[in-house]
Design a protein around this motif. Structure first.
Motif, short mmCIF file in Angstrom:
data_model
loop_
_atom_site.label_atom_id
_atom_site.label_comp_id
_atom_site.label_asym_id
_atom_site.label_seq_id
_atom_site.Cartn_x
_atom_site.Cartn_y
_atom_site.Cartn_z
N VAL A 120 50.56 43.44 36.23
CA VAL A 120 49.75 44.39 35.47
C VAL A 120 48.27 44.25 35.83
O VAL A 120 47.58 45.25 36.08
N LEU A 121 47.78 43.01 35.88
CA LEU A 121 46.36 42.80 36.21
C LEU A 121 46.06 43.22 37.64
O LEU A 121 44.99 43.80 37.91
N GLY A 122 46.97 42.95 38.56
CA GLY A 122 46.76 43.37 39.95
C GLY A 122 46.72 44.88 40.09
O GLY A 122 45.82 45.43 40.74
N CYS A 123 47.67 45.55 39.46
CA CYS A 123 47.70 47.02 39.54
C CYS A 123 46.52 47.64 38.80
O CYS A 123 45.94 48.63 39.27
N ALA A 124 46.15 47.07 37.65
CA ALA A 124 45.00 47.60 36.90
C ALA A 124 43.71 47.41 37.69
O ALA A 124 42.85 48.30 37.70
N SER A 125 43.57 46.29 38.36
CA SER A 125 42.37 46.07 39.18
C SER A 125 42.31 47.07 40.33
O SER A 125 41.24 47.59 40.65
N LEU A 126 43.46 47.33 40.94
CA LEU A 126 43.49 48.37 41.99
C LEU A 126 43.11 49.73 41.44
O LEU A 126 42.36 50.49 42.06
N ALA A 127 43.63 50.05 40.25
CA ALA A 127 43.32 51.34 39.63
C ALA A 127 41.83 51.45 39.31
O ALA A 127 41.23 52.52 39.50
N MET A 128 41.23 50.36 38.86
CA MET A 128 39.80 50.38 38.54
C MET A 128 38.93 50.60 39.77
O MET A 128 37.83 51.13 39.68
#
Length: 140
Positions: free
Chosen positions: A104-112
Motif C-alpha cells: 500500500v505504501l509503495g503504490c501510494a508513494s507512486l501515486a503521489m
C-alpha cells in the motif's frame, strides 16, 4: 499539495514507528515487525519523507524521494514472497500486515508522484496569461 501532506504524515508516522521500534523487539502491537534493520529503514524513509514534506523542496526532489520510498517498499514486498525473514533483515519474521502495508505504501508513494502540483499548474496558467497579454501589447 496532496503529495506534500502525504510525505509529511507518512514521514512522521515512520519516524515514530522507528523510534518506538528501537525500544521494542519482535512485533509491535502484535502486527508490525520491529527489528533493527527495519527500524533503521523506517528512520531513513521517515527523514527523507520529512525533508520532502517540510523542507519546501522542488517537485523533482519530492518525486525522487517518493520514488525511492516506493521502490524500496515494493522491492521489500517482493522479497517477502521469497523469504519471510527478508534474508536476515527481519529475524522476527514479517507478518502479512507488513506485506500489505509495504504494498500500500509503495503504490501510494507512486501515486503521489503522479499527482499534479496545483501551485505549479497555477503558476503556468498565470505565466501564459502574462505572455499572451505582453504579445497583445506588442502588436497593438
Amino acid at each position: 499539495m496532496v503529495a506534500v501532506w502525504f510525505a509529511r504524515i507518512l514521514g512522521l508516522v515512520l519516524l515514530a514507528l522507528s523510534i518506538v521500534g528501537f525500544f521494542v523487539d519482535g512485533h509491535l502491537f502484535g502486527v508490525v515487525t520491529v527489528d533493527l534493520a527495519l527500524d533503521i529503514s523506517r528512520l531513513v524513509h521517515g527523514v527523507l519523507l520529512c525533508i520532502a514534506g517540510f523542507a519546501g523542496v522542488s517537485r523533482m526532489v519530492r518525486n525522487l524521494i517518493l520514488g525511492i520510498v516506493a521502490t524500496t517498499y515494493l522491492l521489500s514486498a517482493l522479497t517477502w514472497f521469497m523469504d519471510r525473514e527478508v534474508y536476515g533483515m527481519a529475524p522476527s519474521r514479517l507478518t502479512v500486515f507488513d506485506l500489505v502495508s509495504w504494498i500500500v505504501l509503495g503504490c501510494a508513494s507512486l501515486a503521489m508522484m503522479l499527482v499534479p502540483d496545483r501551485v505549479a499548474r497555477r503558476r503556468d496558467e498565470v505565466g501564459e496569461a502574462l505572455l499572451s497579454e505582453q504579445r497583445r501589447a506588442e502588436r497593438g
